[in-house]
Design a protein around this motif. Sequence first.
Motif: not given
Length: 297
Positions: A58-71, A134-139
């Motif tokens: 789970i990562a936060r950047h000024r332009s977006a929140d990004v998260l990911g999972v891997a198996d 990978i899922v990215v929310l553009d703020r």
Amino acid sequence: MLSVLSYGRLVARAVIGGLSQTDSRDYSLVTASCGFGKDFRRGILKKGMCYGDDACFIARHRSADVLGVADGVGGWRDYGVDPSQFSGTLMKTCERLVKEGRFVPSNPVGVLTTSYYELLQNKVPLLGSSTACIVVLDRQSHQLHTANLGDSGFLVVRGGEVIHRSDEQQHYFNTPFQLSIAPPGAEGAVLSDSPESADSSSFDVQLGDIILTATDGLFDNMPDYMILKELKKLKNSNYESIQQTARSIAEQAHVLAYDPNYMSPFAQFACDNGLNVRGGKPDDITVLLSIVAEYTD
């Protein structure tokens, strides 16, 4: 001329009114995680956001929140390779790229691609395979951008209904698309897909939308209606409530995975492929549960 001027004023009012109704607020994701390793105590994280051979970030950047999972693909254990090393390193690399700003919010496939090629260039070979989502929310644009390779995935829920979901990628039954690094000389003998093969999508989200991102350990054991029933317990967007609901979903999937009499989604899929299977599917389970909220520093 008067009618033209009047029409012009009406158009101007409509445009101005439309602009005034545009949501200029930045959005963010409030996210909690929970999971269970198949061979580990429930809810216990291994080092580096890993539940068993699953990994997440789970990562936060000024332009977006990004998260990911891997198996991580468990079959590598038969060759003396820890499957969690590949999935865990892949997710750590994605997280680092986001925090360094080395990504474009509208291109989550690019995050996955850059991370994978970094792994290929490691001086010390890192063997293994993994699915990834990978899922990215553009703020500012309020758009969700996704990339999914394999059978991990995501759901977007609004008003108690699933409005978006990832498409599962399988070569054949129980053989998902996967990123792989094989030993030198064995590349042709190991199933490996290009990160550019990931299924991608982009769509608008609204405040209050629920995003559930998970590995197949969840989706193989819980059908949508069970997941939606648990999500109805989510009453607000504070972290504690989200964490409690994420845990409730992961716990239920974990219990069902070991029920020999339960007709799980995995068992149903197996039957559809001519196999006589019943029961849950014991597996590592990773759940990231997010709510779209107004961004605050």
